[in-house]
Design a protein around this motif. Structure first.
Motif, PDB file in Angstrom:
ATOM      1  N   UNK A   1       0.827  -1.201   0.000  1.00  0.00           N
ATOM      2  CA  UNK A   1       0.000   0.000   0.000  1.00  0.00           C
ATOM      3  C   UNK A   1       0.869   1.262   0.000  1.00  0.00           C
ATOM      4  N   UNK A   2       0.675   2.102  -0.997  1.00  0.00           N
ATOM      5  CA  UNK A   2       1.439   3.347  -1.109  1.00  0.00           C
ATOM      6  C   UNK A   2       0.533   4.565  -0.948  1.00  0.00           C
TER       7      UNK A   2
ATOM      8  N   UNK B   1       2.689  12.584 -22.657  1.00  0.00           N
ATOM      9  CA  UNK B   1       2.120  12.769 -21.326  1.00  0.00           C
ATOM     10  C   UNK B   1       2.089  11.422 -20.590  1.00  0.00           C
ATOM     11  N   UNK B   2       2.087  11.525 -19.275  1.00  0.00           N
ATOM     12  CA  UNK B   2       2.065  10.275 -18.509  1.00  0.00           C
ATOM     13  C   UNK B   2       1.266  10.442 -17.213  1.00  0.00           C
ATOM     14  N   UNK B   3       0.902   9.281 -16.641  1.00  0.00           N
ATOM     15  CA  UNK B   3       0.258   9.220 -15.330  1.00  0.00           C
ATOM     16  C   UNK B   3       1.033   8.224 -14.461  1.00  0.00           C
ATOM     17  N   UNK B   4       1.142   8.544 -13.185  1.00  0.00           N
ATOM     18  CA  UNK B   4       1.797   7.641 -12.245  1.00  0.00           C
ATOM     19  C   UNK B   4       0.995   7.655 -10.945  1.00  0.00           C
ATOM     20  N   UNK B   5       0.452   6.493 -10.557  1.00  0.00           N
ATOM     21  CA  UNK B   5      -0.406   6.462  -9.370  1.00  0.00           C
ATOM     22  C   UNK B   5      -0.473   5.048  -8.798  1.00  0.00           C
ATOM     23  N   UNK B   6      -1.106   4.968  -7.620  1.00  0.00           N
ATOM     24  CA  UNK B   6      -1.298   3.679  -6.960  1.00  0.00           C
ATOM     25  C   UNK B   6      -2.788   3.358  -6.929  1.00  0.00           C
ATOM     26  N   UNK B   7      -3.139   2.154  -7.426  1.00  0.00           N
ATOM     27  CA  UNK B   7      -4.529   1.718  -7.446  1.00  0.00           C
ATOM     28  C   UNK B   7      -4.801   0.896  -6.189  1.00  0.00           C
ATOM     29  N   UNK B   8      -5.605   1.465  -5.291  1.00  0.00           N
ATOM     30  CA  UNK B   8      -5.885   0.797  -4.009  1.00  0.00           C
ATOM     31  C   UNK B   8      -6.708  -0.475  -4.179  1.00  0.00           C
ATOM     32  N   UNK B   9      -7.550  -0.529  -5.213  1.00  0.00           N
ATOM     33  CA  UNK B   9      -8.397  -1.705  -5.397  1.00  0.00           C
ATOM     34  C   UNK B   9      -7.585  -2.926  -5.809  1.00  0.00           C
ATOM     35  N   UNK B  10      -6.692  -2.739  -6.767  1.00  0.00           N
ATOM     36  CA  UNK B  10      -5.901  -3.877  -7.258  1.00  0.00           C
ATOM     37  C   UNK B  10      -4.542  -3.987  -6.570  1.00  0.00           C
ATOM     38  N   UNK B  11      -4.220  -3.007  -5.707  1.00  0.00           N
ATOM     39  CA  UNK B  11      -2.942  -2.986  -4.997  1.00  0.00           C
ATOM     40  C   UNK B  11      -1.765  -3.030  -5.980  1.00  0.00           C
ATOM     41  N   UNK B  12      -1.833  -2.144  -6.975  1.00  0.00           N
ATOM     42  CA  UNK B  12      -0.766  -2.099  -7.977  1.00  0.00           C
ATOM     43  C   UNK B  12      -0.299  -0.663  -8.204  1.00  0.00           C
TER      44      UNK B  12
END
Length: 429
Positions: free
Chosen positions: A351-352, A395-406
């Motif tokens: 979890x991040x 362009x780019x996106x960088x994030x943490x998906x809490x549902x899939x834990x990825x």
């Protein structure tokens, strides 16, 4: 009223009344002399055009302008002439006229009225006498100045009102622009401070990164020179020294590349790239690592071609796959997805939620982490990726998906210009 509007108000009033005061002063000091000068020029011109033949015509015209013209005898009985009304006219004036000079003076008559008098010799017996009173000039000027002063006092409320309205109208846009400029200046100063802090930290981190291999190389070499190391151990130590030197060289090359990218000194090529083939080649490069680490690799690649710089794009994708491999958690799930609009690289992770994602894009953000060293990492991975994508206008996106834990990194290939995402934005989901 704000301070700028107030200053404009005072400036407009000072400017208005300053010009008025200057106008009144100039009129008071110079207008009368100017009018007298004009009158002198007028009677001089009249005297020059005078002749006995046109006397009646000139006399009629001149009297309309309050100028009186008369021929006066120069004989001994001249004192009986009714035109000899000046106090000090006789001696000097007659003497100069007899000598052929044209005399023009301002004299005060017995009635205490100032007059301009011009005397000119016509012949041996007669002279021309032209006179005009300057009293009306003085009276008109004084009356004009008084009237003007009254007008000034009456116009003060109107002038103050106009100055007030103008100062408000002029002050608001100036104040608005100054506030905007002040805000921009503060923003620039903040950026400069952050940039300065970044540079200091960057230099400190570079020093730290170079200090370790230098210390190792120095320690090994001193041990060999001092004879502490056994002969049979020297080949292994030389390999270690060579490895550390290679790591230093890789770090220095990566630093130079990063600095060039950040400064915009890298030339960008525009060539056709098959992204599917590129990703497949990178994945083959690390196929053994995927097997040794029991990675659950999910690959879904469409056949997509774009125009960009092949070497730079491959370098950024290589760094992203290394990061996914280095930081995957115990679930060992890594996905590589390519479609016509985006490239997605994601890996299962702890979890991040409370992580500051921007820190990942700073050089040496994981400087104490040895995971990347295994794959030749230098601690500049995502910072290099960010600069490459910036220079490639991707362009780019960088994030943490809490549902899939990825952890998910997306590179937008199509329609990026419609996305509300900046090169340096970090989207948290």
């Amino acid at each position: 009223m704000r301070r700028i509007s107030l200053k404009i108000f005072f400036f407009l009033n000072c400017l208005t009344y300053g010009f008025i005061a200057l106008y009144v002063l100039i009129n008071y000091l110079f207008l009368e002399n100017y009018q007298i000068s004009l009158k002198k020029n007028e009677i001089t011109a009249l005297a020059e055009t005078y002749s006995s033949q046109n006397y009646e015509k000139i006399s009629e015209i001149s009297e309309q302008n309050a100028i009186f013209i008369k021929e006066v005898s120069l004989k001994k009985d001249r004192r009986t002439s009714k035109y000899h009304f000046m106090k000090t006219i006789e001696d000097n004036l007659i003497k100069n006229v007899k000598e052929g000079k044209t005399v023009i003076n301002i004299e005060v008559g017995r009635d205490n009225i100032k007059r301009i008098i011009l005397a000119k010799k016509l012949n041996e017996d007669n002279m021309l006498l032209v006179t005009t009173s300057i009293a009306p000039i003085s009276d008109v000027i004084k009356s004009t100045l008084k009237f003007f002063i009254y007008i000034i006092f009456l116009s003060i409320p109107i002038n103050l009102y106009i100055a007030y309205k103008l100062s408000i109208r002029m002050g608001k846009p100036i104040e608005s622009e100054l506030l905007e400029l002040n805000s921009q200046l503060k923003s620039e100063l903040q950026k400069q401070k952050k940039s300065e802090l970044f540079r200091k930290n960057f230099i400190s981190n570079v020093t730290h990164e170079l200090k370790t291999p230098v210390a190792i190389i120095n320690g090994y070499s001193e041990a060999i020179l001092d004879g502490i190391i056994d002969l049979e151990e020297i080949p292994d130590i030389c390999k270690n020294i060579n490895q550390e030197a290679s790591n230093m060289n890789s770090l220095i090359q990566e630093l130079l590349f990063y600095c060039k990218m950040e400064s915009g000194y890298i030339s960008i090529k525009n060539e056709s790239i098959n992204l599917k083939n590129m990703l497949q080649n990178i994945l083959k490069r690390y196929s053994i690592e995927f097997k040794l680490n029991s990675i659950n690799l999910n690959i879904n690649l469409e056949n997509v071609e774009i125009m960009s710089d092949k070497k730079l794009l491959e370098r950024s994708l290589n760094n992203l796959i290394i990061n996914a491999l280095a930081y995957v958690d115990d679930k060992k799930n890594i996905s590589i997805i390519l479609n016509k609009t985006e490239i997605i690289i994601k890996n299962s992770s702890d979890n991040l939620k409370n992580e500051n994602f921007e820190e990942y894009f700073k050089p040496f953000s994981k400087k104490n982490d040895k995971k990347l060293r295994k794959y030749g990492g230098t601690g500049l991975g995502l910072s290099v990726v960010s600069e490459i994508l910036k220079n490639l206008n991707l362009f780019y996106e960088f994030y943490y998906d809490n549902e899939t834990k990825t952890v998910i990194f997306k590179i937008l290939l199509k329609g990026a210009e419609n996305e509300k995402i900046s090169i340096n934005d970090f989207t948290h989901k």
